[in-house]
Write a protein that holds these residues in place. Sequence first.
Motif, PDB file in Angstrom:
ATOM      1  N   VAL A  99      -3.756  12.934   3.370  1.00 38.82           N
ATOM      2  CA  VAL A  99      -4.368  13.346   2.110  1.00 38.82           C
ATOM      3  C   VAL A  99      -5.504  14.300   2.443  1.00 38.82           C
ATOM      4  N   VAL A 152       2.986  10.487   1.669  1.00 41.27           N
ATOM      5  CA  VAL A 152       3.129   9.106   2.117  1.00 41.27           C
ATOM      6  C   VAL A 152       4.347   8.995   3.028  1.00 41.27           C
ATOM      7  N   ILE A 185     -10.061   7.582  -3.122  1.00 39.72           N
ATOM      8  CA  ILE A 185      -9.038   8.414  -3.756  1.00 39.72           C
ATOM      9  C   ILE A 185      -9.199   8.193  -5.256  1.00 39.72           C
ATOM     10  N   LEU A 242      -1.332  14.492  -1.086  1.00 37.65           N
ATOM     11  CA  LEU A 242      -1.044  13.105  -0.710  1.00 37.65           C
ATOM     12  C   LEU A 242       0.419  13.021  -0.293  1.00 37.65           C
ATOM     13  N   ILE A 260       0.838  -1.198   0.000  1.00 34.27           N
ATOM     14  CA  ILE A 260       0.000   0.000   0.000  1.00 34.27           C
ATOM     15  C   ILE A 260       0.868   1.242   0.000  1.00 34.27           C
ATOM     16  N   ARG A 261       1.893   1.262   0.829  1.00 40.66           N
ATOM     17  CA  ARG A 261       2.793   2.418   0.901  1.00 40.66           C
ATOM     18  C   ARG A 261       3.457   2.677  -0.449  1.00 40.66           C
ATOM     19  N   PHE A 294      -0.245   7.732   5.884  1.00 40.35           N
ATOM     20  CA  PHE A 294      -0.274   8.754   4.843  1.00 40.35           C
ATOM     21  C   PHE A 294      -1.302   9.815   5.194  1.00 40.35           C
ATOM     22  N   ASP A 297      -8.737  -1.603  -5.175  1.00 43.33           N
ATOM     23  CA  ASP A 297      -8.666  -0.893  -6.452  1.00 43.33           C
ATOM     24  C   ASP A 297      -9.620  -1.622  -7.394  1.00 43.33           C
ATOM     25  N   ALA A 318       1.479   9.539  -5.364  1.00 49.53           N
ATOM     26  CA  ALA A 318       1.874  10.871  -4.900  1.00 49.53           C
ATOM     27  C   ALA A 318       2.862  11.512  -5.875  1.00 49.53           C
ATOM     28  N   LEU A 372       0.795   4.044  -2.978  1.00 49.77           N
ATOM     29  CA  LEU A 372       0.459   5.433  -2.681  1.00 49.77           C
ATOM     30  C   LEU A 372       1.633   6.371  -2.969  1.00 49.77           C
ATOM     31  N   SER A 373       2.852   5.916  -2.723  1.00 51.28           N
ATOM     32  CA  SER A 373       4.030   6.736  -3.039  1.00 51.28           C
ATOM     33  C   SER A 373       4.105   7.009  -4.533  1.00 51.28           C
ATOM     34  N   TYR A 386      -1.115   3.127   8.495  1.00 50.04           N
ATOM     35  CA  TYR A 386      -1.301   1.844   7.800  1.00 50.04           C
ATOM     36  C   TYR A 386      -1.909   0.801   8.728  1.00 50.04           C
TER      37      TYR A 386
END
Length: 158
Positions: free
Chosen positions: A82, A75, A66, A73, A19-20, A80, A105, A27, A23-24, A97
Amino acid sequence: MSHQIDYGKLMHAAMRSLIRKVLSNVAENGLPGEHHFFITFDTTDPDVGVADWLRDRYPDEMTVVIQHWFENLDVGEDGFSVTLNFGDSPEPLYIPYDAIRTFVDPSVEFGLRFETQEAEDEDETDDLLRDDAPNDTAAEDAPGAAKAEVVSLDQFRK
C-alpha cells in the motif's frame, strides 16, 4: 509428524486469512462507512518493505493507518502493499502478514493481536504449571503410562 495439534499456529493462520479477506474487499470496493484500520507490524521482519528513513525512525515496530488517503492497495497471499502519506510524501510499503502484531478496526471495536512467546517464556509457563499441579506419582509410575500434567482450574475461577 507432530503428535499435537498446534492450535496457536492454526488460530494465527485463520486470523491472517481474515485480514487478507478484509483487505482484499477494501482493495476491490474501498472502505465502507466509517471503517478504518490501525495495523502495527514488526519492522525487523526481513520481508517488510519500508523506506530506510521509516525503518530508522521505527526500528522495532510501526503502526500505520488505512483510512482517508491510501493508494495502490495490492493484497497478495503472503502480504500486502500500500502507498501511504507521510507528511505529504507518498511512501510505498510492503507488509507480510507474518509481521503483523495487531490489526484494529476501531469503528466497530474489532481487534486482533498476534502473541509470540519465546522458548524461555514457554519453559517458565511449563514450570509454573508443574509447580501448581498435584503430584500423582501412582499414575506416573504405572507401566506404559503417558506422563500428563494436571492443572487445577480453581486458580482461574472468580
